[in-house]
Scaffold this active site. Structure first.
Site: not given
Ligand code: ADP
Ligand code: MG
Length: 664
Positions: A8, A70, A171, A193
């Protein structure tokens, strides 16, 4: 077929998974975390850092640290909006209008794919260490809403990391696979998502191992970052009003603001109000300036109302494309860290009344699904079938600049579709096939994927020649277009890669460079490793000599003590003169000498009739402690090789092996 991993590749975090004994598992990286920040950086000495280490230098070295890559993958300069460009590093367009990222530390420009390739490489390296075998292929996920160019570019990134992409998987489809792969009942699932930079919705039916994607929609420029940005702006505006300084113009201040904003946002998912404190954020006329603020959840939510609105439309579009109503949905699967925000969860509940499924970890579910898909492809998982769809309409430009759609969005893939076209003027010798992707009526409003010319058409009145154009989409969602002149049988076909940032030559060049770089890196790493090994062994030897002196007196085990002293001095000298060639040999004789001494000490312990009983008793507790297994296991200074051989089982696994503090 070798083992295939699932990756991922997130905007913010990346995760790698694999099928082990028929079950998908996430592989922790060598720092011990299950998610790896999608951040790449170069140190001032041009050393490449990926993941947590790169993230750590975001504030101090913002120009050489690249996050949110990305959003640039597979996009041309013209497509980027101002928001995408608000990063602390320099981004520019090259002569072909492709995005290039400038890195002052290495004095080089990088295509985004190249940097993303480093992230893939790190994930693979860590997985190889864990699995103890080399990995050549992977399933890589992309947002369903990625267009053809973005998919091609993602594949290029993997190629640059030396990995063959067995499948590009959407995804949300991956999330559904993770959710449904061991469920037998039939249900209609909505996957929602919201990650760091993208938003994706998919609707699918999961039934006895058959996954039918019905529709998908999303916004590739909407994610948690936008929520952070609202807090950044809120703080920066207040500061500007008060001090007449715009913090957003200062890279370091901006980076600190962004980090504080993200932290506050995440905390607000759990509590109602958070303090934000940023001391010494700028310098004014009268000295240093600070930010001390309080943000409560309702204020934060009011800053983000329009972002929430933007989440609505893709859900509605996906629903109407699927022909289902919201009442038909049985399960909602929340994916992505940003779905932890209460306002987002609330919004989802207003769209679909059911309680969202909590059975899968939103951070890991996509990688788990990718690992399931990898298992399907390698034949390890049977009885699962995945039918995905293409997210955007594909077509070509016809007279008047109109878009003629050949494959409408949400058509199941793989698919082949063809149509016959003709010339628009008499004796036209060639036709141009211009391929577009998107939903707008006018071709120019959509995304151009590429064009090619079919020539050698025999002279004929307008409308007589017959040119058959065929679009082929493979299971990865990648497109090939061909055109055939039916009279002559002449055929022209192309893999569309119009939006990909790199051509084959560039890819080859980067690969060659990476190869030589990798050797350098390996050598450098090996030399650092062997120096560190030697240093820790010397420290150990010094301690053991001290023990021996206490235990046996200065001449109690003279032969062994001398041997250790001599080898230790050798190692020390070679370290001082940086002679790594001979160091290895000296280290192993020191190890041998230490072994001799340790054995002698152990034997001493067993002998009851020790003439130095008095000394022994005095220091007995210390010695017993030294020889108990527990002591060695916990000793933070014992760098016997185990840390390098099997870092995973070591208690220091969560420590960063490059953190100089513990070596100092
Ligand atoms: P990606 O798939 O884009 O890599 P993720 O699914 O890992 O992203 O999510 C990352 C995002 O989730 C970031 O913007 C992060 O700040 C947010 N995030 C993670 N934990 C929390 C939370 N507890 N509350 C709000 N936002 C969160
Ligand atoms: Mg993601």
């Amino acid at each position: 077929m070798g083992r295939i991993v699932g990756i991922d590749l997130g905007t913010t975090n990346s995760v790698i998974g694999v099928l082990e004994a028929g079950r998908p598992v996430v592989i922790a990286n060598c720092e011990g975390s299950r998610t790896t920040p999608s951040v790449v950086g170069y140190t001032k000495e041009s050393e490449l850092l990926v993941g947590q280490l790169a993230r750590r230098q975001l504030v101090l070295n913002p120009r050489n640290t690249f996050s949110n890559l990305k959003r640039f993958v597979g996009r041309s300069w013209d497509e980027l909006d101002e928001n995408s460009l608000s990063v602390a590093y320099s981004v520019r367009a090259n002569d072909q209008g492709n995005v290039r990222i400038t890195c002052p530390a290495t004095e080089r420009e990088y295509a985004p794919e190249e940097l993303v390739g480093s992230i893939i490489r790190k994930l693979i390296d860590d997985a190889e260490t864990y699995l103890g075998e080399s990995i050549e292929s992977a399933v890589v996920t992309v947002p369903a809403y990625f267009n053809d160019a973005q998919r091609q570019a993602t594949r290029d990134a993997a190629v640059l990391a030396g990995i063959k992409v067995e499948r590009i998987l959407n995804e949300p489809t991956a999330a559904a696979l993770a959710y449904g792969f061991d469920r037998s009942s039939s249900s209609r699932v909505l996957v929602f998502d919201l990650g760091g930079g993208t938003f994706d919705v998919s609707l699918m039916r999961v039934s006895n191992g058959v996954f039918d994607v019905k529709s998908t929609c999303g916004d590739t420029q909407l994610g948690g970052n936008d929520f952070d940005q609202r807090i950044v702006d809120w703080l920066a505006e207040q500061f500007l009003k008060k001090n007449s300084i715009d913090l957003r113009r200062d890279r370091q201040a901006l980076q600190r603001l962004s980090e504080a904003a993200e932290k506050a946002k995440q905390e607000l998912s759990g509590v109602q109000s958070v303090p934000i404190s940023l001391p010494f954020i700028a310098t004014g006329k009268d000295g240093p300036l600070h930010i001390e603020a309080n943000l409560d959840r309702s204020k934060f939510e009011s800053l983000c109302i329009d972002l929430l609105d933007r989440l609505l439309l893709p859900v509605q579009t996906a629903l109407s494309d699927s022909g289902w109503s919201s009442d038909d949905i049985d399960e909602v699967v929340l994916v992505g860290g940003s779905t932890r925000m209460p306002m987002v969860q609330q919004l989802v509940r207003t769209l679909v009344p059911n309680q969202p499924s909590q059975s899968v970890n939103p951070d890991e579910v996509v990688a788990i699904g990718a690992a399931v898909q990898a298992g399907i492809l390698s034949g390890d998982l049977r009885d699962l079938l995945l039918n995905d769809v293409t997210p955007l309409s594909l077509g070509l430009e016809t007279v008047g600049g109109l878009m003629k759609v050949l494959i409408p969005r949400n058509t199941p893939i793989p698919v082949r579709q063809s149509d016959v076209f003709s010339t628009s003027v008499a004796n036209q010798p060639s036709v141009e096939i211009h391929v577009w992707q998107g939903e707008r009526q006018l071709a120019a409003d959509n995304k151009s994927l590429g064009r090619f010319r079919l020539s050698g058409i025999p002279p004929a009145p307008r409308g007589v020649p017959q040119v058959q154009v065929a679009f082929d989409i493979d299971a990865n969602g990648l497109l090939e277009v061909s055109a055939t002149d039916r009279t002559t049988g002449r055929k022209q076909s192309v893999n569309i890669n119009g939006g990909s940032n790199l051509n084959q030559d560039e890819i080859n060049k980067i690969l060659a460079e990476a190869k030589s770089k990798a050797n350098d890196d390996r050598r450098r790493r090996a030399s650092i490793d062997s120096r560190n090994n030697a240093l820790t062994l010397v420290a150990q030897a010094e301690r053991r000599l001290r023990d021996a002196a206490l235990e046996l007196g200065p001449y109690g085990a003279e032969r062994q003590q001398r041997a250790v002293e001599i080898s230790m001095r050798d190692v020390q000298d070679l370290l001082d003169s940086n002679n790594l060639k001979e160091l290895e040999l000296a280290v192993s004789s020191l190890q041998e000498a230490l072994f001799g001494l340790n054995r002698r000490l152990a034997a001493e312990k067993r002998t009851d009739s020790n003439p130095l009983q008095g000394i022994k008793n005095t220091f007995g507790s210390l010695k017993d402690e030294l020889f108990s297994d527990d002591y060695w296991d916990d000793d933070p200074w014992d760098y016997s090789n185990r840390d390098y051989i099997d870092r995973r089982n070591s208690p220091r696994r969560d420590l960063d092996p490059w953190d100089n503090d513990i070596y100092r």
